[in-house]
Write a protein that holds these residues in place. Structure first.
Motif, mmCIF file in Angstrom:
data_model
loop_
_atom_site.group_PDB
_atom_site.id
_atom_site.type_symbol
_atom_site.label_atom_id
_atom_site.label_comp_id
_atom_site.label_asym_id
_atom_site.label_seq_id
_atom_site.Cartn_x
_atom_site.Cartn_y
_atom_site.Cartn_z
ATOM 1 N N THR A 37 0.837 -1.205 0.000
ATOM 2 C CA THR A 37 0.000 0.000 0.000
ATOM 3 C C THR A 37 0.868 1.250 0.000
ATOM 4 O O THR A 37 0.612 2.188 -0.757
ATOM 5 C CB THR A 37 -0.930 -0.003 1.228
ATOM 6 O OG1 THR A 37 -1.734 -1.175 1.193
ATOM 7 C CG2 THR A 37 -1.817 1.220 1.252
ATOM 8 N N LEU A 38 1.891 1.254 0.832
ATOM 9 C CA LEU A 38 2.788 2.401 0.884
ATOM 10 C C LEU A 38 3.474 2.613 -0.464
ATOM 11 O O LEU A 38 3.571 3.739 -0.948
ATOM 12 C CB LEU A 38 3.832 2.209 1.983
ATOM 13 C CG LEU A 38 4.842 3.339 2.155
ATOM 14 C CD1 LEU A 38 4.143 4.631 2.550
ATOM 15 C CD2 LEU A 38 5.876 2.955 3.192
ATOM 16 N N GLY A 39 3.909 1.534 -1.076
ATOM 17 C CA GLY A 39 4.551 1.644 -2.388
ATOM 18 C C GLY A 39 3.609 2.208 -3.433
ATOM 19 O O GLY A 39 3.989 3.082 -4.224
ATOM 20 N N SER A 40 2.365 1.730 -3.443
ATOM 21 C CA SER A 40 1.416 2.229 -4.436
ATOM 22 C C SER A 40 1.055 3.688 -4.174
ATOM 23 O O SER A 40 0.877 4.468 -5.108
ATOM 24 C CB SER A 40 0.155 1.363 -4.475
ATOM 25 O OG SER A 40 -0.543 1.447 -3.259
ATOM 26 N N VAL A 41 0.973 4.081 -2.906
ATOM 27 C CA VAL A 41 0.687 5.483 -2.587
ATOM 28 C C VAL A 41 1.836 6.376 -3.053
ATOM 29 O O VAL A 41 1.616 7.451 -3.609
ATOM 30 C CB VAL A 41 0.420 5.660 -1.068
ATOM 31 C CG1 VAL A 41 0.459 7.118 -0.661
ATOM 32 C CG2 VAL A 41 -0.913 5.041 -0.693
ATOM 33 N N LYS A 42 3.071 5.917 -2.857
ATOM 34 C CA LYS A 42 4.224 6.702 -3.308
ATOM 35 C C LYS A 42 4.218 6.858 -4.820
ATOM 36 O O LYS A 42 4.483 7.935 -5.350
ATOM 37 C CB LYS A 42 5.521 6.055 -2.836
ATOM 38 C CG LYS A 42 5.801 6.276 -1.372
ATOM 39 C CD LYS A 42 7.128 5.680 -0.967
ATOM 40 C CE LYS A 42 7.398 5.919 0.510
ATOM 41 N NZ LYS A 42 8.669 5.350 0.936
ATOM 42 N N VAL A 43 3.904 5.765 -5.531
ATOM 43 C CA VAL A 43 3.836 5.838 -6.998
ATOM 44 C C VAL A 43 2.731 6.795 -7.414
ATOM 45 O O VAL A 43 2.908 7.638 -8.296
ATOM 46 C CB VAL A 43 3.600 4.430 -7.604
ATOM 47 C CG1 VAL A 43 3.198 4.519 -9.052
ATOM 48 C CG2 VAL A 43 4.838 3.579 -7.443
ATOM 49 N N TYR A 44 1.568 6.685 -6.769
ATOM 50 C CA TYR A 44 0.434 7.548 -7.086
ATOM 51 C C TYR A 44 0.782 9.007 -6.837
ATOM 52 O O TYR A 44 0.527 9.867 -7.679
ATOM 53 C CB TYR A 44 -0.775 7.129 -6.251
ATOM 54 C CG TYR A 44 -1.992 7.979 -6.451
ATOM 55 C CD1 TYR A 44 -2.759 7.855 -7.594
ATOM 56 C CD2 TYR A 44 -2.377 8.917 -5.501
ATOM 57 C CE1 TYR A 44 -3.887 8.634 -7.787
ATOM 58 C CE2 TYR A 44 -3.493 9.694 -5.679
ATOM 59 C CZ TYR A 44 -4.252 9.547 -6.825
ATOM 60 O OH TYR A 44 -5.354 10.329 -7.006
ATOM 61 N N GLU A 45 1.389 9.272 -5.673
ATOM 62 C CA GLU A 45 1.757 10.651 -5.349
ATOM 63 C C GLU A 45 2.771 11.202 -6.333
ATOM 64 O O GLU A 45 2.640 12.329 -6.799
ATOM 65 C CB GLU A 45 2.334 10.732 -3.933
ATOM 66 C CG GLU A 45 1.321 10.650 -2.831
ATOM 67 C CD GLU A 45 1.952 10.676 -1.443
ATOM 68 O OE1 GLU A 45 3.185 10.482 -1.327
ATOM 69 O OE2 GLU A 45 1.205 10.894 -0.484
ATOM 70 N N SER A 46 3.780 10.397 -6.642
ATOM 71 C CA SER A 46 4.824 10.912 -7.527
ATOM 72 C C SER A 46 4.283 11.166 -8.926
ATOM 73 O O SER A 46 4.606 12.164 -9.548
ATOM 74 C CB SER A 46 6.016 9.957 -7.576
ATOM 75 O OG SER A 46 5.660 8.738 -8.199
#
Length: 114
Positions: A49-58
């Motif tokens: 989840t953290l990885g996908s949020v970082k990708v989404y944010e970036s």
């Protein structure tokens, strides 16, 4: 083994108590293993989840920033062009006055010729 009475109380089957204790220990071990597995799975899910949020944010934030920068550049360019057009249009009033003067002179000349 046979039940052993303790004082005046109900007879207790010691082997039954040992079986219950063994079952409780097995259940406890199984519960520990299950909780450990669950914790591991939750950590992996949280990491994903953290990885996908970082990708989404970036991707989202980066895209929005690029769009905002492009819009600011276009707006600045539009303002510069409007300023240039305003300067160019300032001479139009002089030209309009000169055209009016020429028209009046032509009208006077036309009236004199008739």
């Amino acid at each position: 083994m046979s039940p052993t009475p303790i004082g005046n109380s109900v007879p207790i089957d010691v082997s039954l108590l040992e079986d219950i204790e063994q079952s409780a220990l097995q259940l406890s071990a199984q519960l520990d293993a299950l909780l450990s597995s669950l914790q591991s799975q939750l950590q992996r899910a949280a990491s994903s989840t953290l990885g996908s949020v970082k990708v989404y944010e970036s991707s989202l934030v980066g895209g929005v920033c690029r769009q905002v920068e492009a819009c600011v550049e276009q707006t600045t360019d539009l303002i510069s062009r409007c300023d240039e057009m305003d300067k160019d249009m300032a001479s139009i009033a002089d030209i309009a006055f000169q055209i009016k003067t020429i028209k009046q002179a032509v009208d006077i000349l036309g009236a004199a010729i008739k």
